[in-house]
Motif scaffolding. Structure first.
Motif, PDB file in Angstrom:
ATOM      1  N   GLY A  17      65.209   5.191  35.400  1.00  0.00           N
ATOM      2  CA  GLY A  17      64.597   6.526  35.312  1.00  0.00           C
ATOM      3  C   GLY A  17      63.328   6.592  36.139  1.00  0.00           C
ATOM      4  O   GLY A  17      63.063   5.751  36.988  1.00  0.00           O
ATOM      5  N   TYR A  18      62.529   7.571  35.873  1.00  0.00           N
ATOM      6  CA  TYR A  18      61.296   7.781  36.624  1.00  0.00           C
ATOM      7  C   TYR A  18      60.105   7.417  35.750  1.00  0.00           C
ATOM      8  O   TYR A  18      59.903   8.008  34.695  1.00  0.00           O
ATOM      9  N   TRP A  19      59.349   6.456  36.177  1.00  0.00           N
ATOM     10  CA  TRP A  19      58.181   6.004  35.433  1.00  0.00           C
ATOM     11  C   TRP A  19      57.024   5.872  36.400  1.00  0.00           C
ATOM     12  O   TRP A  19      57.181   5.570  37.561  1.00  0.00           O
ATOM     13  N   GLY A  20      55.856   6.087  35.920  1.00  0.00           N
ATOM     14  CA  GLY A  20      54.671   5.893  36.747  1.00  0.00           C
ATOM     15  C   GLY A  20      54.427   7.066  37.670  1.00  0.00           C
ATOM     16  O   GLY A  20      54.988   8.140  37.525  1.00  0.00           O
ATOM     17  N   GLY A  21      53.571   6.846  38.609  1.00  0.00           N
ATOM     18  CA  GLY A  21      53.219   7.906  39.544  1.00  0.00           C
ATOM     19  C   GLY A  21      51.765   8.283  39.380  1.00  0.00           C
ATOM     20  O   GLY A  21      50.999   7.632  38.667  1.00  0.00           O
ATOM     21  N   TYR A  22      51.374   9.303  40.064  1.00  0.00           N
ATOM     22  CA  TYR A  22      49.995   9.735  39.977  1.00  0.00           C
ATOM     23  C   TYR A  22      49.959  11.260  40.123  1.00  0.00           C
ATOM     24  O   TYR A  22      50.919  11.896  40.543  1.00  0.00           O
ATOM     25  N   GLY A  23      48.869  11.841  39.773  1.00  0.00           N
ATOM     26  CA  GLY A  23      48.712  13.288  39.880  1.00  0.00           C
ATOM     27  C   GLY A  23      47.243  13.649  39.909  1.00  0.00           C
ATOM     28  O   GLY A  23      46.379  12.809  39.651  1.00  0.00           O
ATOM     29  N   GLY A  24      46.985  14.834  40.231  1.00  0.00           N
ATOM     30  CA  GLY A  24      45.602  15.281  40.288  1.00  0.00           C
ATOM     31  C   GLY A  24      45.551  16.727  40.736  1.00  0.00           C
ATOM     32  O   GLY A  24      46.545  17.432  40.732  1.00  0.00           O
ATOM     33  N   GLY A  25      44.396  17.142  41.125  1.00  0.00           N
ATOM     34  CA  GLY A  25      44.246  18.511  41.586  1.00  0.00           C
ATOM     35  C   GLY A  25      42.779  18.843  41.736  1.00  0.00           C
ATOM     36  O   GLY A  25      41.904  18.004  41.502  1.00  0.00           O
ATOM     37  N   TYR A  26      42.549  20.049  42.138  1.00  0.00           N
ATOM     38  CA  TYR A  26      41.173  20.507  42.286  1.00  0.00           C
ATOM     39  C   TYR A  26      41.109  22.001  42.029  1.00  0.00           C
ATOM     40  O   TYR A  26      42.104  22.715  42.093  1.00  0.00           O
ATOM     41  N   THR A  27      39.914  22.442  41.735  1.00  0.00           N
ATOM     42  CA  THR A  27      39.667  23.861  41.505  1.00  0.00           C
ATOM     43  C   THR A  27      39.008  24.436  42.744  1.00  0.00           C
ATOM     44  O   THR A  27      38.106  23.836  43.319  1.00  0.00           O
ATOM     45  N   GLN A  28      39.475  25.598  43.108  1.00  0.00           N
ATOM     46  CA  GLN A  28      38.974  26.252  44.309  1.00  0.00           C
ATOM     47  C   GLN A  28      38.445  27.635  43.930  1.00  0.00           C
ATOM     48  O   GLN A  28      39.132  28.398  43.252  1.00  0.00           O
ATOM     49  N   VAL A  29      37.237  27.938  44.330  1.00  0.00           N
ATOM     50  CA  VAL A  29      36.645  29.255  44.081  1.00  0.00           C
ATOM     51  C   VAL A  29      36.514  29.955  45.423  1.00  0.00           C
ATOM     52  O   VAL A  29      36.008  29.389  46.384  1.00  0.00           O
ATOM     53  N   ARG A  30      37.003  31.182  45.458  1.00  0.00           N
ATOM     54  CA  ARG A  30      37.007  31.944  46.697  1.00  0.00           C
ATOM     55  C   ARG A  30      36.358  33.300  46.449  1.00  0.00           C
ATOM     56  O   ARG A  30      36.644  33.967  45.463  1.00  0.00           O
ATOM     57  N   ARG A  31      35.470  33.697  47.338  1.00  0.00           N
ATOM     58  CA  ARG A  31      34.833  35.009  47.234  1.00  0.00           C
ATOM     59  C   ARG A  31      35.517  35.934  48.237  1.00  0.00           C
ATOM     60  O   ARG A  31      35.809  35.553  49.357  1.00  0.00           O
ATOM     61  N   TYR A  32      35.781  37.182  47.800  1.00  0.00           N
ATOM     62  CA  TYR A  32      36.416  38.148  48.675  1.00  0.00           C
ATOM     63  C   TYR A  32      35.927  39.555  48.329  1.00  0.00           C
ATOM     64  O   TYR A  32      35.326  39.777  47.278  1.00  0.00           O
ATOM     65  N   THR A  33      36.181  40.483  49.215  1.00  0.00           N
ATOM     66  CA  THR A  33      35.825  41.878  48.978  1.00  0.00           C
ATOM     67  C   THR A  33      37.076  42.633  48.572  1.00  0.00           C
ATOM     68  O   THR A  33      38.088  42.590  49.265  1.00  0.00           O
ATOM     69  N   GLU A  34      37.006  43.285  47.411  1.00  0.00           N
ATOM     70  CA  GLU A  34      38.107  44.121  46.961  1.00  0.00           C
ATOM     71  C   GLU A  34      37.670  45.567  47.129  1.00  0.00           C
ATOM     72  O   GLU A  34      36.597  45.948  46.681  1.00  0.00           O
ATOM     73  N   GLY A  35      38.499  46.333  47.799  1.00  0.00           N
ATOM     74  CA  GLY A  35      38.218  47.751  48.009  1.00  0.00           C
ATOM     75  C   GLY A  35      39.183  48.595  47.208  1.00  0.00           C
ATOM     76  O   GLY A  35      40.279  48.161  46.877  1.00  0.00           O
ATOM     77  N   THR A  36      38.747  49.793  46.880  1.00  0.00           N
ATOM     78  CA  THR A  36      39.573  50.712  46.109  1.00  0.00           C
ATOM     79  C   THR A  36      39.523  52.087  46.745  1.00  0.00           C
ATOM     80  O   THR A  36      38.445  52.580  47.079  1.00  0.00           O
ATOM     81  N   LEU A  37      40.690  52.682  46.898  1.00  0.00           N
ATOM     82  CA  LEU A  37      40.821  54.061  47.356  1.00  0.00           C
ATOM     83  C   LEU A  37      41.383  54.863  46.196  1.00  0.00           C
ATOM     84  O   LEU A  37      42.366  54.469  45.575  1.00  0.00           O
ATOM     85  N   VAL A  38      40.733  55.984  45.879  1.00  0.00           N
ATOM     86  CA  VAL A  38      41.188  56.877  44.816  1.00  0.00           C
ATOM     87  C   VAL A  38      41.489  58.225  45.441  1.00  0.00           C
ATOM     88  O   VAL A  38      40.672  58.765  46.185  1.00  0.00           O
ATOM     89  N   LEU A  39      42.662  58.767  45.143  1.00  0.00           N
ATOM     90  CA  LEU A  39      43.026  60.111  45.578  1.00  0.00           C
ATOM     91  C   LEU A  39      43.155  60.978  44.337  1.00  0.00           C
ATOM     92  O   LEU A  39      43.937  60.660  43.434  1.00  0.00           O
ATOM     93  N   ASP A  40      42.357  62.041  44.269  1.00  0.00           N
ATOM     94  CA  ASP A  40      42.404  62.971  43.149  1.00  0.00           C
ATOM     95  C   ASP A  40      43.009  64.279  43.607  1.00  0.00           C
ATOM     96  O   ASP A  40      42.706  64.770  44.701  1.00  0.00           O
ATOM     97  N   ILE A  41      43.849  64.863  42.747  1.00  0.00           N
ATOM     98  CA  ILE A  41      44.462  66.162  43.023  1.00  0.00           C
ATOM     99  C   ILE A  41      44.091  67.081  41.865  1.00  0.00           C
ATOM    100  O   ILE A  41      44.377  66.788  40.706  1.00  0.00           O
ATOM    101  N   VAL A  42      43.434  68.197  42.218  1.00  0.00           N
ATOM    102  CA  VAL A  42      42.847  69.112  41.232  1.00  0.00           C
ATOM    103  C   VAL A  42      43.531  70.465  41.323  1.00  0.00           C
ATOM    104  O   VAL A  42      43.777  70.974  42.421  1.00  0.00           O
TER     105      VAL A  42
END
Length: 177
Positions: free
Chosen positions: A108-133
């Motif tokens: 079978g499968y025994w052993g091995g290794y694993g890991g990882g990392y955390t990544q923080v990313r900054r970005y600009t989120e824009g919003t468009l709103v269309l209103d109908i009156v």
């Protein structure tokens, strides 16, 4: 960057764009035949480059025309007023990137290794709103908004077109059964 926040609706054709709409269930959308743009003249309107403002309006008018609405010849004959708002905000995304590898040892499968990392990313989120009156009652009858990551301050026209079409997909809302 807030000047170009409207471009969130056109900056990138990413599938994860959030598109939301809502409407007044008491409004009779079948009675609306004409529209006109509500001129706001606020600071955001003046800061948006003319070519982008014209592109947004042109595509919106084309979509409404396909849906059977026409520009009103004069304000007294307007059934609906259209207006849009835009904004941008700095956002953060936190992602965990994990990896692993396993080697077969014995049965079978025994052993091995694993890991990882955390990544923080900054970005600009824009919003468009269309209103109908509703022009007669001055009540909001439909609103839709789209939010996306802003990646370009001058997106190609086809992205604006796709985004506005996606935004107006639920306008006019289907009548209740």
């Amino acid at each position: 960057m807030a000047v170009f926040a409207f471009l969130v609706a056109a900056a990138a054709g990413y599938a994860w764009a959030k598109v939301i709409s809502d409407h007044d269930p008491n409004a009779d959308f079948s009675s609306y035949k004409t529209y006109g743009w509500l001129e706001r003249g606020d600071a955001n309107e003046e800061l948006l480059p003319d070519h982008l403002r014209m592109r947004l309006r042109r595509v919106t008018e084309e979509v409404l025309s396909e849906k059977g609405l026409e520009p009103a010849p004069a304000p007294p004959q307007t059934d609906l007023f259209l207006t849009y708002h835009f904004g941008a905000s700095e956002e953060f995304a936190v992602d965990y990137v994990g990896y692993s590898a396993y080697q077969p040892w014995g049965y079978g499968y025994w052993g091995g290794y694993g890991g990882g990392y955390t990544q923080v990313r900054r970005y600009t989120e824009g919003t468009l709103v269309l209103d109908i009156v509703d022009a007669r009652t001055h009540k909001l009858v439909w609103t839709g908004w789209v939010s996306k990551e802003v990646r370009s301050v001058n997106p190609p026209g086809d992205r604006i077109e796709k985004t506005v079409k996606k935004l107006l997909k639920t306008f006019p809302p289907k009548p209740p059964n």
